[in-house]
Design a protein around this motif. Structure first.
Motif, mmCIF file in Angstrom:
data_model
loop_
_atom_site.group_PDB
_atom_site.id
_atom_site.type_symbol
_atom_site.label_atom_id
_atom_site.label_comp_id
_atom_site.label_asym_id
_atom_site.label_seq_id
_atom_site.Cartn_x
_atom_site.Cartn_y
_atom_site.Cartn_z
ATOM 1 N N GLY A 155 77.018 -34.142 40.394
ATOM 2 C CA GLY A 155 78.021 -33.185 40.835
ATOM 3 C C GLY A 155 77.477 -32.074 41.711
ATOM 4 O O GLY A 155 76.524 -32.251 42.467
ATOM 5 N N ILE A 156 78.094 -30.896 41.580
ATOM 6 C CA ILE A 156 77.743 -29.756 42.417
ATOM 7 C C ILE A 156 76.287 -29.347 42.218
ATOM 8 O O ILE A 156 75.567 -29.074 43.184
ATOM 9 N N ALA B 101 85.923 -32.057 46.070
ATOM 10 C CA ALA B 101 86.096 -33.493 45.821
ATOM 11 C C ALA B 101 84.846 -34.041 45.144
ATOM 12 O O ALA B 101 83.799 -34.199 45.773
ATOM 13 N N THR B 102 84.923 -34.274 43.862
ATOM 14 C CA THR B 102 83.835 -34.848 43.071
ATOM 15 C C THR B 102 84.415 -35.986 42.225
ATOM 16 O O THR B 102 85.641 -36.141 42.146
ATOM 17 N N GLY C 262 87.282 -29.357 49.546
ATOM 18 C CA GLY C 262 85.888 -29.184 49.919
ATOM 19 C C GLY C 262 85.056 -30.356 49.431
ATOM 20 O O GLY C 262 85.514 -31.199 48.657
ATOM 21 N N THR C 263 83.831 -30.423 49.914
ATOM 22 C CA THR C 263 82.877 -31.440 49.456
ATOM 23 C C THR C 263 81.652 -30.722 48.898
ATOM 24 O O THR C 263 81.413 -29.550 49.229
ATOM 25 N N PRO C 264 80.866 -31.387 48.067
ATOM 26 C CA PRO C 264 79.623 -30.754 47.605
ATOM 27 C C PRO C 264 78.741 -30.302 48.771
ATOM 28 O O PRO C 264 78.068 -29.272 48.680
ATOM 29 N N ILE D 155 79.867 -12.187 45.614
ATOM 30 C CA ILE D 155 80.398 -13.517 45.300
ATOM 31 C C ILE D 155 80.866 -14.140 46.608
ATOM 32 O O ILE D 155 81.773 -13.619 47.261
ATOM 33 N N LEU D 156 80.234 -15.233 46.996
ATOM 34 C CA LEU D 156 80.566 -15.928 48.238
ATOM 35 C C LEU D 156 81.529 -17.067 47.896
ATOM 36 O O LEU D 156 81.140 -18.063 47.288
ATOM 37 N N TYR D 157 82.783 -16.872 48.262
ATOM 38 C CA TYR D 157 83.789 -17.899 47.974
ATOM 39 C C TYR D 157 83.782 -18.951 49.074
ATOM 40 O O TYR D 157 83.966 -18.641 50.249
ATOM 41 N N VAL D 158 83.554 -20.181 48.663
ATOM 42 C CA VAL D 158 83.506 -21.320 49.588
ATOM 43 C C VAL D 158 84.734 -22.166 49.253
ATOM 44 O O VAL D 158 84.660 -23.139 48.511
ATOM 45 N N ASP D 159 85.875 -21.723 49.774
ATOM 46 C CA ASP D 159 87.161 -22.243 49.300
ATOM 47 C C ASP D 159 88.101 -22.692 50.411
ATOM 48 O O ASP D 159 89.280 -22.927 50.169
#
Length: 264
Positions: free
Chosen positions: A19-20, A191-192, A224-226, A248-252
């Motif tokens: 996963g991540i 997406a995992t 998103g993807t890993p 906090i860096l939001y990757v959204d």
């Protein structure tokens, strides 16, 4: 000179058998870091070791429950002896229980808090003393959009991730003077394999209702993807982020910036 290299750094990523966590550890390895990771069962550690080997990465895996101070302290001591002082810690291990709040038992709530919030506290506490002695260190907590938003059935998870956001800021406040940077990454919907059932096409070929909901709420109009998390993680793990602390860096894909489309 901007330096994104992690050459020679020791990176501990918790729960990184897949996963991540696996994606982030892979990104660190490609920048030169030595990878160590843990998981709660030997079979998961073995699965992770095989996955890293398939990527050409030499990693060391440890069986460790992040909620146990005794096990965590023993693991960190073993890592320092076998690999070196931890330069980069990613608190990735976590669980979610999707249960309506009034149906959730206090024991279930505590389990989520224990793994998702107490775990990062315990592991961070174990690595910080050696980071202080070394005069530098990076801690990255995997927060969530649920650090900022609520949603049905995730009361424990949202409470834990909100707490983790504030733990991130407090570690930065307390240990920034020792050149230790503690930041968070808040992934959007990624997406995992775990989220695959939510993205399966329906029998009539239409999108899953949740898939449609997420795509409509995301300005990027996709999950998103890993891989989308790799660059931000390398930035926060590298010297390039030495004056970034408590962030906090939001990757959204823009979800948190977006109110959504007006109904037609």
């Amino acid at each position: 000179m901007v330096n994104f290299s992690l050459e020679g750094k020791v990176a501990l990523v918790t729960g990184a058998s897949y996963g991540i966590g696996f994606a982030l550890a892979t990104a660190f390895a490609r920048q030169g870091a030595k990878i160590v990771f843990n998981d709660i069962k030997q079979e998961l550690v073995d699965k992770g070791l095989a996955a890293y080997k398939a990527e050409g990465i030499e990693a060391k895996g440890y069986v460790c429950d992040v909620t146990s101070e005794e096990q965590v302290n023993a693991m960190v001591a073993q890592i320092e002896k076998e690999v070196g002082i931890v330069d980069i810690l990613v608190n990735n291990a976590g669980i979610i229980k999707r249960i309506p709040m009034v149906e959730m038992t206090a024991a279930e709530f505590r389990q989520v808090i224990d793994i998702d919030l107490n775990g990062p506290f315990i592991v961070s506490k174990a690595v910080i003393p050696s980071m202080i002695k070394k005069g530098k260190g990076k801690i990255i907590n995997i927060c969530s959009m649920m650090s900022e938003l609520g949603r049905e059935t995730v009361s424990a998870y949202a409470a834990a991730k909100g707490g983790l956001k504030m733990l991130t800021r407090n570690i930065a406040s307390e240990y920034g003077e020792y050149n230790i940077q503690c930041n968070g990454i808040g992934p959007g919907y990624i997406a995992t394999p775990q989220t695959a059932p939510l993205r399966e096409r329906q029998a009539d070929g239409s999108r899953h209702p949740f898939d449609s909901f997420i795509v409509a709420k995301t300005p990027a109009a996709r999950w998103g993807t890993p891989e989308d998390l790799m660059g931000p993680a390398v930035f926060l793990a590298s010297d390039a982020s030495d004056f970034v602390n408590g962030h906090i860096l939001y990757v959204d894909g823009g979800i948190l910036a977006y109110i959504g489309k007006q109904p037609q």
